[in-house]
Design a protein around this motif. Structure first.
Motif, PDB file in Angstrom:
ATOM      1  N   CYS A   9      -1.929   7.157  -4.555  1.00 34.08           N
ATOM      2  CA  CYS A   9      -1.989   6.727  -3.151  1.00 34.08           C
ATOM      3  C   CYS A   9      -3.321   6.027  -2.869  1.00 34.08           C
ATOM      4  O   CYS A   9      -4.338   6.328  -3.488  1.00 34.08           O
ATOM      5  CB  CYS A   9      -1.868   7.935  -2.223  1.00 34.08           C
ATOM      6  SG  CYS A   9      -0.263   8.740  -2.355  1.00 34.08           S
ATOM      7  N   VAL A  32       0.665   5.413   0.956  1.00 35.78           N
ATOM      8  CA  VAL A  32      -0.053   6.449   1.705  1.00 35.78           C
ATOM      9  C   VAL A  32       0.587   7.802   1.409  1.00 35.78           C
ATOM     10  O   VAL A  32       1.817   7.935   1.426  1.00 35.78           O
ATOM     11  CB  VAL A  32      -0.024   6.157   3.230  1.00 35.78           C
ATOM     12  CG1 VAL A  32      -0.734   7.268   4.005  1.00 35.78           C
ATOM     13  CG2 VAL A  32      -0.679   4.812   3.525  1.00 35.78           C
ATOM     14  N   VAL A  40      -4.571   6.014   0.312  1.00 35.49           N
ATOM     15  CA  VAL A  40      -5.170   6.897   1.328  1.00 35.49           C
ATOM     16  C   VAL A  40      -4.274   8.128   1.404  1.00 35.49           C
ATOM     17  O   VAL A  40      -3.061   8.019   1.184  1.00 35.49           O
ATOM     18  CB  VAL A  40      -5.188   6.230   2.735  1.00 35.49           C
ATOM     19  CG1 VAL A  40      -5.889   7.121   3.755  1.00 35.49           C
ATOM     20  CG2 VAL A  40      -5.844   4.877   2.711  1.00 35.49           C
ATOM     21  N   ILE A  85       3.641  -0.236   6.275  1.00 35.78           N
ATOM     22  CA  ILE A  85       3.248   0.356   4.983  1.00 35.78           C
ATOM     23  C   ILE A  85       4.466   0.324   4.056  1.00 35.78           C
ATOM     24  O   ILE A  85       5.583   0.634   4.475  1.00 35.78           O
ATOM     25  CB  ILE A  85       2.781   1.820   5.180  1.00 35.78           C
ATOM     26  CG1 ILE A  85       1.483   1.883   5.991  1.00 35.78           C
ATOM     27  CG2 ILE A  85       2.636   2.552   3.840  1.00 35.78           C
ATOM     28  CD1 ILE A  85       0.234   1.483   5.255  1.00 35.78           C
ATOM     29  N   VAL A 128      -5.917   5.125   8.877  1.00 34.80           N
ATOM     30  CA  VAL A 128      -5.317   4.583   7.645  1.00 34.80           C
ATOM     31  C   VAL A 128      -5.393   3.058   7.704  1.00 34.80           C
ATOM     32  O   VAL A 128      -5.825   2.402   6.742  1.00 34.80           O
ATOM     33  CB  VAL A 128      -3.846   5.042   7.481  1.00 34.80           C
ATOM     34  CG1 VAL A 128      -3.179   4.297   6.338  1.00 34.80           C
ATOM     35  CG2 VAL A 128      -3.776   6.552   7.254  1.00 34.80           C
ATOM     36  N   LYS A 147       0.817  -1.222   0.000  1.00 39.08           N
ATOM     37  CA  LYS A 147       0.000   0.000   0.000  1.00 39.08           C
ATOM     38  C   LYS A 147       0.849   1.270   0.000  1.00 39.08           C
ATOM     39  O   LYS A 147       1.956   1.302   0.547  1.00 39.08           O
ATOM     40  CB  LYS A 147      -0.911   0.021   1.233  1.00 39.08           C
ATOM     41  CG  LYS A 147      -1.904  -1.122   1.274  1.00 39.08           C
ATOM     42  CD  LYS A 147      -2.890  -1.069   0.110  1.00 39.08           C
ATOM     43  CE  LYS A 147      -3.886  -2.210   0.153  1.00 39.08           C
ATOM     44  NZ  LYS A 147      -4.751  -2.223  -1.021  1.00 39.08           N
TER      45      LYS A 147
END
Lengths: 67, 199
Positions: B103, B16, B105, B37, B187, B14
């Motif tokens: 992204c 962010v 989030v 992350i 998140v 992921k």
């Protein structure tokens, strides 16, 4: 009319009311706001012309400096 | 696989976005890197000053350095494998899409209410599918119950949302960090919805 304001049930003696009228009645006086009506963003210039009706979902977010 | 292994293998895929690397952005970034992350995009125009050290994730010997570079250094000390994209630039309507487009989030961590406002409007109009986690009202100390999360669709706002006067109500480490952690935890809440169920 009954609406959901910031995830809470809220009752007004009349309706529909505009976003501006609701801001006024609920004493939201901050300059920096984000307003979403039924998930849709309402631009500042449309507050006086946007009606809020029975059953609507209104989110009013205060933006405060600091980060 | 254990639940924890499932979590880390999901989070490492992921990305962010962190818009602003002050008290909120720097601390949220650290918690997200510790959580596993895989990729962070961080944008901030500012440099580390002595006044930042009381609440931001920087150290005394980093004063005068661009925040994104100091933060990059600190995050790499937590996880040398993290993929970081630091931008030493002010986020504007002209560059926000390039920064945050990919992204999963985005965390809003600006200082000024005016910046928070345009960014909330801009994200809602241009990248409405990306959840935006904002902070509003992080000054003061004590009475922690005032902190809350307001959820409005894909927009989340952490903090007390109360106007405070900056002379008498400064920003202090516990509350600033606490709100940054509310953002970081949100998140995870959003990203871990995809977590596979253990049979």
């Amino acid at each position: 009319m009954k609406i959901t304001l910031n995830n809470r049930k809220e009752t007004f003696d009349t309706g529909p009311l505009t976003v501006s009228e609701i801001l006024d009645r609920k004493s939201f006086r901050f300059k920096m706001l984000v307003v979403k009506l039924n998930g849709e963003l309402i631009p500042k210039e449309n507050y006086p012309s946007t009606p809020v009706k029975e059953g609507d979902n209104l989110d009013i977010i205060h933006l405060i400096s600091g980060g | 696989m254990t639940v924890f292994q499932n979590i880390t293998s999901l989070l490492e895929t992921k990305c962010v976005g962190i818009a602003g690397a002050g008290g909120l952005g720097s601390n949220a970034a650290a918690a997200l890197v510790r959580s596993g992350i895989g990729h962070l995009v961080i944008a901030d125009f500012d440099t580390v000053t002595p006044e930042n050290i009381n609440r931001q994730f920087y150290f005394a010997d980093q004063q005068g350095r661009p925040k994104v570079h100091a933060l990059q250094e600190n995050l790499l000390r937590i996880n040398p494998k993290i993929k970081l994209q630091p931008y030493k630039e002010r986020v504007t309507p002209g560059n926000a899409k390039d920064f945050f487009n990919t992204c999963h989030v985005v965390v809003e961590a600006f200082d000024k209410a005016t910046e928070k406002e345009w960014f909330a409007n801009w994200m809602t109009q241009h990248l409405p599918h990306i959840p935006l986690i904002m902070a509003s009202g992080i000054a003061g100390w004590g009475q922690q119950d005032v902190l809350r999360i307001q959820r409005a669709g894909n927009l989340y706002v952490c903090g007390h949302q109360k106007e405070t006067d900056t002379t008498n109500t400064p920003m202090l480490a516990p509350r600033v960090t606490q709100v940054a952690m509310m953002q970081a935890d949100l998140v995870l809440e959003i990203l871990l919805k995809e977590l596979p169920r253990i049979p």
